[in-house]
Design a protein around this motif. Sequence first.
Motif, PDB file in Angstrom:
ATOM      1  N   GLY A  13      -1.462  -9.792   5.924  1.00 42.81           N
ATOM      2  CA  GLY A  13      -2.901  -9.625   6.522  1.00 42.81           C
ATOM      3  C   GLY A  13      -2.945  -8.267   7.097  1.00 42.81           C
ATOM      4  N   THR A  14      -2.887  -7.791   8.354  1.00 46.00           N
ATOM      5  CA  THR A  14      -3.271  -6.448   8.819  1.00 46.00           C
ATOM      6  C   THR A  14      -1.734  -6.320   9.581  1.00 46.00           C
ATOM      7  OG1 THR A  14      -3.910  -7.334  10.983  1.00 46.00           O
ATOM      8  CG2 THR A  14      -5.553  -6.747   9.357  1.00 46.00           C
ATOM      9  N   GLU A  15      -0.686  -7.177   9.630  1.00 46.16           N
ATOM     10  CA  GLU A  15       0.308  -6.662  10.024  1.00 46.16           C
ATOM     11  C   GLU A  15       1.438  -6.266   9.312  1.00 46.16           C
ATOM     12  OE1 GLU A  15       4.438  -9.158  12.237  1.00 46.16           O
ATOM     13  OE2 GLU A  15       2.753 -10.366  11.164  1.00 46.16           O
ATOM     14  N   LEU A  16       1.943  -4.799   9.514  1.00 45.60           N
ATOM     15  CA  LEU A  16       3.091  -4.097   8.884  1.00 45.60           C
ATOM     16  C   LEU A  16       4.345  -4.869   8.964  1.00 45.60           C
ATOM     17  CD1 LEU A  16       3.786  -1.570   7.280  1.00 45.60           C
ATOM     18  CD2 LEU A  16       4.419  -0.691   9.405  1.00 45.60           C
ATOM     19  N   ILE A  17       4.842  -5.581   7.906  1.00 46.95           N
ATOM     20  CA  ILE A  17       6.020  -6.208   7.891  1.00 46.95           C
ATOM     21  C   ILE A  17       7.172  -5.527   6.884  1.00 46.95           C
ATOM     22  CG2 ILE A  17       4.813  -8.492   8.303  1.00 46.95           C
ATOM     23  CD1 ILE A  17       5.325  -8.998   5.071  1.00 46.95           C
ATOM     24  N   GLY A  18       7.000  -4.513   6.207  1.00 48.36           N
ATOM     25  CA  GLY A  18       7.906  -3.851   5.382  1.00 48.36           C
ATOM     26  C   GLY A  18       7.662  -2.726   4.961  1.00 48.36           C
ATOM     27  N   ARG A  29       0.904  -1.174  -0.085  1.00 49.51           N
ATOM     28  CA  ARG A  29      -0.035   0.101   0.007  1.00 49.51           C
ATOM     29  C   ARG A  29       0.828   1.277   0.010  1.00 49.51           C
ATOM     30  NH1 ARG A  29      -2.623   0.640   5.406  1.00 49.51           N
ATOM     31  NH2 ARG A  29      -1.861   2.760   5.307  1.00 49.51           N
ATOM     32  N   LEU A  30       0.575   2.330  -0.596  1.00 49.95           N
ATOM     33  CA  LEU A  30       1.231   3.454  -0.594  1.00 49.95           C
ATOM     34  C   LEU A  30       0.466   4.497   0.122  1.00 49.95           C
ATOM     35  CD1 LEU A  30       2.228   4.066  -4.386  1.00 49.95           C
ATOM     36  CD2 LEU A  30       3.638   3.175  -2.871  1.00 49.95           C
ATOM     37  N   ALA A  31       1.450   5.256   1.027  1.00 49.07           N
ATOM     38  CA  ALA A  31       0.642   6.348   1.716  1.00 49.07           C
ATOM     39  C   ALA A  31       1.662   7.631   1.857  1.00 49.07           C
ATOM     40  CB  ALA A  31       0.599   5.617   3.309  1.00 49.07           C
ATOM     41  N   HIS A  32       1.105   8.526   2.215  1.00 51.66           N
ATOM     42  CA  HIS A  32       1.921   9.760   2.666  1.00 51.66           C
ATOM     43  C   HIS A  32       2.365   9.644   3.900  1.00 51.66           C
ATOM     44  CE1 HIS A  32       2.848  14.001   3.646  1.00 51.66           C
ATOM     45  NE2 HIS A  32       2.962  14.064   2.318  1.00 51.66           N
ATOM     46  N   THR A  33       3.180  10.515   4.327  1.00 49.19           N
ATOM     47  CA  THR A  33       3.869  10.263   5.834  1.00 49.19           C
ATOM     48  C   THR A  33       2.660  10.384   6.657  1.00 49.19           C
ATOM     49  OG1 THR A  33       6.022  11.160   5.201  1.00 49.19           O
ATOM     50  CG2 THR A  33       5.457  11.670   7.432  1.00 49.19           C
ATOM     51  N   LEU A  57      10.575  10.671   6.218  1.00 49.02           N
ATOM     52  CA  LEU A  57       9.376  11.479   6.410  1.00 49.02           C
ATOM     53  C   LEU A  57       9.187  12.495   5.374  1.00 49.02           C
ATOM     54  CD1 LEU A  57       9.224  12.036  10.174  1.00 49.02           C
ATOM     55  CD2 LEU A  57       8.295   9.840   8.919  1.00 49.02           C
ATOM     56  N   GLY A  58       8.019  12.934   4.855  1.00 46.67           N
ATOM     57  CA  GLY A  58       7.791  13.880   4.129  1.00 46.67           C
ATOM     58  C   GLY A  58       7.619  13.480   2.580  1.00 46.67           C
ATOM     59  N   GLY A  59       7.525  12.292   2.567  1.00 47.16           N
ATOM     60  CA  GLY A  59       7.110  11.584   1.117  1.00 47.16           C
ATOM     61  C   GLY A  59       6.377  10.567   0.926  1.00 47.16           C
ATOM     62  N   THR A  60       6.575   9.771  -0.019  1.00 44.84           N
ATOM     63  CA  THR A  60       5.452   8.581   0.006  1.00 44.84           C
ATOM     64  C   THR A  60       6.039   7.305   0.214  1.00 44.84           C
ATOM     65  OG1 THR A  60       4.716   9.511  -2.194  1.00 44.84           O
ATOM     66  CG2 THR A  60       4.279   7.313  -1.966  1.00 44.84           C
ATOM     67  N   HIS A  61       5.519   6.562   1.003  1.00 44.95           N
ATOM     68  CA  HIS A  61       5.895   5.341   1.707  1.00 44.95           C
ATOM     69  C   HIS A  61       5.091   4.306   1.068  1.00 44.95           C
ATOM     70  CE1 HIS A  61       7.589   7.534   5.046  1.00 44.95           C
ATOM     71  NE2 HIS A  61       6.525   8.452   4.781  1.00 44.95           N
ATOM     72  N   ALA A  62       6.048   2.988   0.724  1.00 49.13           N
ATOM     73  CA  ALA A  62       5.483   1.700   0.280  1.00 49.13           C
ATOM     74  C   ALA A  62       5.610   1.077   1.644  1.00 49.13           C
ATOM     75  CB  ALA A  62       6.189   1.169  -0.726  1.00 49.13           C
ATOM     76  N   LEU A  63       4.298   0.354   2.053  1.00 48.33           N
ATOM     77  CA  LEU A  63       3.952  -0.431   2.919  1.00 48.33           C
ATOM     78  C   LEU A  63       3.781  -1.664   2.804  1.00 48.33           C
ATOM     79  CD1 LEU A  63       2.055   2.231   5.011  1.00 48.33           C
ATOM     80  CD2 LEU A  63       4.569   1.927   5.362  1.00 48.33           C
ATOM     81  N   ALA A  64       4.418  -2.947   3.151  1.00 46.92           N
ATOM     82  CA  ALA A  64       4.015  -4.252   3.118  1.00 46.92           C
ATOM     83  C   ALA A  64       3.156  -4.782   4.420  1.00 46.92           C
ATOM     84  CB  ALA A  64       5.368  -4.942   2.765  1.00 46.92           C
ATOM     85  N   PHE A  65       2.306  -5.646   4.112  1.00 47.21           N
ATOM     86  CA  PHE A  65       1.488  -6.194   4.985  1.00 47.21           C
ATOM     87  C   PHE A  65       1.228  -7.534   4.827  1.00 47.21           C
ATOM     88  CE2 PHE A  65       0.209  -1.754   4.882  1.00 47.21           C
ATOM     89  CZ  PHE A  65       0.092  -1.598   6.065  1.00 47.21           C
ATOM     90  N   LEU A 109       0.876   7.260   7.704  1.00 48.87           N
ATOM     91  CA  LEU A 109       1.695   5.990   8.244  1.00 48.87           C
ATOM     92  C   LEU A 109       0.964   5.396   9.575  1.00 48.87           C
ATOM     93  CD1 LEU A 109       5.362   7.158   8.109  1.00 48.87           C
ATOM     94  CD2 LEU A 109       4.269   5.569   6.607  1.00 48.87           C
ATOM     95  N   PRO A 110       0.938   3.976   9.364  1.00 40.69           N
ATOM     96  CA  PRO A 110       0.510   3.266  10.625  1.00 40.69           C
ATOM     97  C   PRO A 110       1.313   3.467  11.763  1.00 40.69           C
ATOM     98  CG  PRO A 110       1.048   1.760   8.942  1.00 40.69           C
ATOM     99  CD  PRO A 110       1.077   3.207   8.519  1.00 40.69           C
ATOM    100  N   ALA A 111       0.879   3.419  13.069  1.00 36.06           N
ATOM    101  CA  ALA A 111       1.486   3.908  14.284  1.00 36.06           C
ATOM    102  C   ALA A 111       2.818   2.808  14.257  1.00 36.06           C
ATOM    103  CB  ALA A 111       0.765   3.653  15.314  1.00 36.06           C
ATOM    104  N   PRO A 112       2.868   1.874  13.975  1.00 34.70           N
ATOM    105  CA  PRO A 112       3.937   0.628  14.223  1.00 34.70           C
ATOM    106  C   PRO A 112       5.055   0.996  13.183  1.00 34.70           C
ATOM    107  CG  PRO A 112       2.140  -0.503  13.261  1.00 34.70           C
ATOM    108  CD  PRO A 112       1.598   0.753  13.465  1.00 34.70           C
ATOM    109  N   THR A 113       5.015   1.921  12.336  1.00 34.10           N
ATOM    110  CA  THR A 113       6.125   2.142  11.283  1.00 34.10           C
ATOM    111  C   THR A 113       7.517   2.254  11.935  1.00 34.10           C
ATOM    112  OG1 THR A 113       4.542   2.917   9.716  1.00 34.10           O
ATOM    113  CG2 THR A 113       6.791   3.261   9.101  1.00 34.10           C
TER     114      THR A 113
END
Length: 170
Positions: free
Chosen positions: A45-50, A3-7, A35-43, A10-14
């Motif tokens: 299930g619902t667990e942030l892993i990357g 998932r892509l997200a702006h700063t 911080l201040g850009g675009t973040h790629a987040l790997a999940f 970001l989910p709390a556990p980042t």
Amino acid sequence: MIRLAHTADLPAPTRTLLDTAFEGDFADTDWENTLGGTHALAFAGTELIGHAALVQRRLLHGGRVLRAGYVEGVAVHPDHRRRGHASALMTALERLLPGYDLGALSAAEEAVPLYEGRGWRQWRGPTFALTPSGIQRTEEEDGGVYVWPARAPLDLDGELTADWRAGDVW
């Protein structure tokens, strides 16, 4: 799932993920530089892993100021490594690089095969930083900077100067 997200989103556990993935070697300045850009987040299930971030920086090369999409904080939780998550994170960020003059990153030695295998090219020339007291040589970074050529013509043997920031300049 990536998932892509702006700063701001970001989910709390980042930060906790990054501290875990970098085994406690992730300073506050390292966090600030993601911080201040675009973040790629790997999940899983619902667990942030990357995580991987793309922030805008200014680099000087060949007498030009270049808008760089700079990759920061590429990390996968130790329990989820070697399953393609880092590649998926990079794919998501590389899709955004045509909006910049070039992509750039500083590679840890163990990550070089990942980046080279994706087409990132090692900067062979000398590196510098534009510091508050002027341009200074960053010899310790030579050979560790990689670029993703986009719109700007690049001489990989030429000089490359990064804008100033706290912590690791590259």
